[in-house]
Write a protein that holds these residues in place. Sequence first.
Motif, short mmCIF file in Angstrom:
data_model
loop_
_atom_site.label_atom_id
_atom_site.label_comp_id
_atom_site.label_asym_id
_atom_site.label_seq_id
_atom_site.Cartn_x
_atom_site.Cartn_y
_atom_site.Cartn_z
N LEU A 16 10.76 4.52 12.18
CA LEU A 16 10.23 5.88 12.13
C LEU A 16 10.99 6.81 13.07
N GLN A 17 11.33 6.32 14.26
CA GLN A 17 12.08 7.15 15.20
C GLN A 17 13.50 7.38 14.73
N TRP A 18 14.05 6.42 14.00
CA TRP A 18 15.39 6.59 13.43
C TRP A 18 15.39 7.71 12.39
N ILE A 19 14.31 7.80 11.65
CA ILE A 19 14.21 8.86 10.63
C ILE A 19 14.13 10.22 11.30
N SER A 20 13.22 10.37 12.27
CA SER A 20 13.04 11.68 12.91
C SER A 20 12.39 11.51 14.27
N GLU A 21 12.80 12.35 15.20
CA GLU A 21 12.20 12.34 16.53
C GLU A 21 11.44 13.64 16.80
N CYS B 52 13.97 15.23 7.08
CA CYS B 52 13.74 13.91 7.66
C CYS B 52 12.34 13.78 8.24
N THR B 53 11.83 14.87 8.80
CA THR B 53 10.46 14.84 9.34
C THR B 53 9.44 14.70 8.21
N PHE B 54 9.71 15.32 7.07
CA PHE B 54 8.85 15.11 5.90
C PHE B 54 8.85 13.64 5.50
N ILE B 55 10.04 13.05 5.46
CA ILE B 55 10.17 11.64 5.06
C ILE B 55 9.41 10.74 6.01
N GLN B 56 9.52 11.01 7.31
CA GLN B 56 8.82 10.19 8.29
C GLN B 56 7.31 10.18 8.03
N LEU C 207 7.03 2.57 3.23
CA LEU C 207 7.54 2.47 1.87
C LEU C 207 8.86 1.70 1.86
N THR C 208 9.04 0.88 0.84
CA THR C 208 10.24 0.05 0.75
C THR C 208 11.50 0.89 0.64
N HIS C 209 11.41 2.08 0.03
CA HIS C 209 12.58 2.94 -0.07
C HIS C 209 13.17 3.22 1.31
N VAL C 210 12.29 3.48 2.27
CA VAL C 210 12.72 3.84 3.61
C VAL C 210 13.21 2.61 4.36
N VAL C 211 12.46 1.50 4.24
CA VAL C 211 12.85 0.27 4.93
C VAL C 211 14.20 -0.23 4.42
N ASP C 212 14.42 -0.15 3.12
CA ASP C 212 15.66 -0.65 2.53
C ASP C 212 16.88 0.12 3.02
N ILE C 213 16.77 1.44 3.11
CA ILE C 213 17.93 2.23 3.54
C ILE C 213 18.24 1.97 5.02
N TYR C 214 17.21 1.69 5.81
CA TYR C 214 17.44 1.35 7.21
C TYR C 214 18.09 -0.02 7.32
N LYS C 215 17.64 -0.99 6.51
CA LYS C 215 18.23 -2.33 6.54
C LYS C 215 19.72 -2.30 6.20
N SER D 233 23.08 4.09 14.13
CA SER D 233 23.24 5.35 14.85
C SER D 233 23.50 6.51 13.89
N ALA D 234 23.89 6.18 12.67
CA ALA D 234 24.14 7.22 11.66
C ALA D 234 22.83 7.58 10.97
N GLN D 235 22.37 8.79 11.18
CA GLN D 235 21.11 9.22 10.59
C GLN D 235 21.33 9.66 9.13
N LEU D 236 20.23 9.92 8.45
CA LEU D 236 20.31 10.37 7.07
C LEU D 236 21.02 11.71 6.99
N SER D 237 21.91 11.83 6.01
CA SER D 237 22.54 13.13 5.76
C SER D 237 21.56 14.02 5.02
N LEU D 238 21.92 15.26 4.85
CA LEU D 238 21.05 16.19 4.13
C LEU D 238 20.82 15.72 2.69
N VAL D 239 21.88 15.31 2.00
CA VAL D 239 21.76 14.87 0.61
C VAL D 239 20.97 13.58 0.53
N GLU D 240 21.21 12.64 1.46
CA GLU D 240 20.45 11.39 1.47
C GLU D 240 18.96 11.67 1.67
#
Length: 536
Positions: free
Chosen positions: A273-278, A359-363, A377-385, A394-401
């Motif tokens: 969750l912190q990786w998605i947004s702080e 990203c805050t919406f996604i979190q 949600l598995t969508h979020v866990v999978d992209i982190y894995k 260390s690479a956060q989600l881009s705007l398009v991602e």
Amino acid sequence: MVPELSDGGVTLSQATNITTIPSLWNKAANDPSLSLQELEALAKIRIDTNIIKISSDLETDVQDIVNKKKGKEWKIKFLGDDIVLRHVGLKILQWVNKFKEIGDIIVQFDPGHAALPWAGFRFLLKICLAKQETVDTILIGLEKIAPLIDRCTVYEFFYLHSDNTASQNLEKSILRLYIKILKFLAQAIQRLNENHFNAVFTTEDISDDLQKIEELGRTVALDADVTEAQSTRTGFERLQKLLGDVYLTVSPFGPRLDAIEQKLERARKSKILQWISEIPYIEHHTRINESRLDGTTGWLFKREEYWNWRATSASKLLLLRGTRKSSVIDSFLTTPEKLAYFYCNRAEPSRRDPRKILCTFIQQLAQTNSGESAGLLTHVVDIYKKREEKGQTSAQLSLVEARDLLVQITDVYPQITICIDAMDEVDNDIRIHLLKCLNHVIQTSKNIVKIFVTTRMDVDILNQFENFPRIELQPDDNVSDINKFVLTKVQSSIKDRLLLHGDVSNEVKKEIYNILCQRCKGKYVTCLYTSILELL
């Protein structure tokens, strides 16, 4: 060949003579304004006189239709909107269930009450399925009419038992509505027999009919309010509660279970969750809420534009001129639907960045519920894995991602609501990216996405959202809010000895209050503080 709806059933002429008290549906079915062709069309309907059974049968039919469309994109263009039919189906099921609750109470007085319209819609669904025609258009009509049947059923049994003028006006309004509904059903049956049903809800005439039905429904509601004010009837507490409940349309907003990753340790979940947004969005909401006066912003919830946006089964954005409407977010936090929100602020770089906003919406949406037992949600866990496997966390989600992940998440929940406060405070140079992303989410999501935006009406925002409804704040809309705010500030300024050293008589305080209310009309906080300082 017309399909049979049940083993039993009676004809229309028989059904209009079986009730133990006068029924407005019976009066409507015998009204002289119905043409011979319309009466012949309605006569084709076989009516089960047990309203609980017929509503249960209709519920089963609609549930089967919804289940067959599970996992598929199911939309229809209606009056300019892309209507999500699964959402329509879920709302119909709720209305039918509510009618069954009402029916449990009224069946002892009128066993066949409202059997005709429910049987009529079930008749249309059966015909369409038998002819392999689309049922989409019938569901649209049923979704519009079902809540009116529920409300009017309660009105009939609760308010039409006195001789006062208000009660008589309500009865006339309900009767006009019932006649229009029956005419609507008759026209649909006639078109089915003519084998061009696809045109029923796409022609201007039929679309106008649905709009007229809704207008008549609004008239009934107004007349019911007047009758309520004059009503002295007691008892029927359960029926009274149902009258309040039928104004709510809350579908099951839980996520698909196959989209949830439940087995996550607390520390790992927090890390993802912190990786998605702080962004501390909860803190922002709490801080703004603390500065808000209780009981303000009520005017917004009375605006027709707001309730139309809430009620529609289409993804849609609503613009409101203004900022800091935490009361709107609070109103969503008390409902079962999934919510994500963000308070923009030009003074903080992280709160004016489109990527961080998404990203805050996604979190928020990634968490399936509140508490320690919440899954992700598995969508979020999978992209982190995937990031983790490549050593790239260390690479956060881009705007398009972030935009594409947000669309995937909308496939999980039947409906989500997104609130953005003060969008105009996003950096001008990059705000277009946020606007385009939100448009993309609305246009590509399979399910319902409602977006509420408060903002100044800057040109770029209006250009991107020109096809969506907006609410322009009128001077009289928030007069009571401003007056309440003025009174609170005057009282606190006197108490803290900031205004005239606290030595203020009631007469002077009242005069100051009246002057400030006049100066601040339509201008709110900025003008208020300026005016108070002038008086110090």
